[in-house]
Design an enzyme around this catalytic site. Structure first.
Site, short mmCIF file in Angstrom:
data_model
loop_
_atom_site.label_atom_id
_atom_site.label_comp_id
_atom_site.label_asym_id
_atom_site.label_seq_id
_atom_site.Cartn_x
_atom_site.Cartn_y
_atom_site.Cartn_z
N GLY A 1 0.60 -1.23 -0.12
CA GLY A 1 -0.02 -0.13 -0.28
C GLY A 1 0.84 1.25 0.01
O GLY A 1 2.06 1.10 0.36
N CYS B 1 6.31 0.02 7.40
CA CYS B 1 6.06 1.13 6.55
C CYS B 1 7.20 1.53 5.69
O CYS B 1 8.10 1.50 6.25
CB CYS B 1 5.55 2.59 7.49
SG CYS B 1 5.03 3.81 6.63
N LEU B 2 6.87 1.97 4.55
CA LEU B 2 8.09 2.28 3.66
C LEU B 2 8.86 3.71 3.88
O LEU B 2 9.78 4.01 3.46
CB LEU B 2 7.46 2.31 2.11
CG LEU B 2 6.99 1.03 1.40
CD1 LEU B 2 6.35 1.25 -0.04
CD2 LEU B 2 7.86 -0.01 1.45
N GLN C 1 2.98 9.98 1.08
CA GLN C 1 4.39 9.58 1.14
C GLN C 1 5.15 9.75 -0.04
O GLN C 1 6.57 9.71 0.15
CB GLN C 1 4.23 7.89 1.11
CG GLN C 1 3.51 7.22 2.43
CD GLN C 1 3.42 5.84 2.55
OE1 GLN C 1 2.46 5.36 2.09
NE2 GLN C 1 4.31 5.15 3.10
N HIS D 1 -3.96 1.89 7.94
CA HIS D 1 -2.67 2.47 7.80
C HIS D 1 -2.21 3.39 6.93
O HIS D 1 -1.94 4.44 7.01
CB HIS D 1 -1.41 1.22 7.50
CG HIS D 1 0.00 1.39 7.37
ND1 HIS D 1 0.76 1.21 8.33
CD2 HIS D 1 0.49 2.23 6.43
CE1 HIS D 1 2.18 1.47 8.03
NE2 HIS D 1 2.00 2.28 6.79
N GLU D 2 -3.10 3.04 5.74
CA GLU D 2 -2.86 4.14 4.52
C GLU D 2 -3.90 5.41 4.81
O GLU D 2 -3.35 6.53 4.59
CB GLU D 2 -3.35 3.55 3.24
CG GLU D 2 -2.58 2.16 2.63
CD GLU D 2 -1.02 2.64 2.91
OE1 GLU D 2 -0.54 3.78 2.60
OE2 GLU D 2 -0.47 1.35 3.19
N HIS E 1 -2.02 7.78 6.92
CA HIS E 1 -1.09 8.31 6.35
C HIS E 1 -1.64 9.69 5.78
O HIS E 1 -1.16 10.92 5.85
CB HIS E 1 -0.30 7.67 5.20
CG HIS E 1 0.72 6.87 5.18
ND1 HIS E 1 1.73 7.35 5.95
CD2 HIS E 1 1.01 5.59 5.17
CE1 HIS E 1 2.90 6.44 6.19
NE2 HIS E 1 2.30 5.35 5.66
ZN LIG Z 1 2.91 3.42 5.74
#
Ligand SMILES: [Zn+2]
Length: 183
Positions: free
Chosen positions: A47, A96-97, A52, A138-139, A142
């Site tokens: 995701g 998380c990226l 991000q 999670h998304e 963000h």
């Molecule tokens: Zn993330």
């Protein structure tokens, strides 16, 4: 085109993303969504939120079960919103990226009902549990400027923040030693 993924503690990760209006679904926005999917597969992840990649718009991409040799069907969703939540569950070893080198269990809602729009402005609804439910939460976090480290214990978070700052300092020193002062 791959887009660089912002990393903690970049302040842009803390911005609250704005809703996308129907007339904002331009070829540029579609390109952004396609770039985000490409970036997600490249990282790799399941995701990615527009926040991000430094765009404060309520757009996420998701693909929970892609593989290198299989078909890829990324969901590209505008204005995703949790309209109902039920129960609590542990999202195990979430990562998380934008938060390098850290994974942790996170307490989340067990089941969420999510409403969103497609890029063609269809109204969509997802009744999600388990990994799908965790990924949505999670998304959407963000898009609200929130990171999963905000949902772990203060002790764990503080340890990570200290470790991350040390790592960034070391990288900076290495750049300086190599004669390339970083900005
Ligand atoms: Zn993330």
């Amino acid at each position: 085109m791959l887009r660089p993924v912002l990393q903690f503690p970049d302040p842009r990760l803390r911005e609250k993303a704005q809703p996308v209006a129907k007339d904002e679904v331009t070829p540029e926005l579609r390109q952004l969504a396609a770039d985000m999917a490409e970036t997600m597969y490249d990282e790799p992840g399941i995701g990615l939120a527009a926040t991000q990649v430094g765009v404060a718009k309520r757009l996420i991409v998701m693909d929970l079960d892609w593989s290198d040799d299989g078909e890829r069907n990324p969901r590209m969703l505008l204005n995703p919103e949790i309209v109902r939540r039920e129960g609590r569950a542990t999202s195990e070893m979430e990562g998380c990226l934008s938060v390098p080198d850290f994974k942790s269990d996170v307490e989340r809602d067990a089941r969420v009902l999510v409403r969103a729009r497609s890029l063609d402005w269809e109204e969509l609804e997802f009744d999600a549990t388990e990994l799908e439910a965790f990924c949505f939460q999670h998304e959407i976090d963000h898009l609200d400027g929130m990171l999963f480290i905000d949902r772990v214990s203060k002790l764990k978070r503080d340890l990570y923040v200290r470790r991350r700052k040390k790592q960034l300092r070391r990288e900076q020193e290495e750049r300086e030693a190599a004669g390339h002062p970083g900005g």
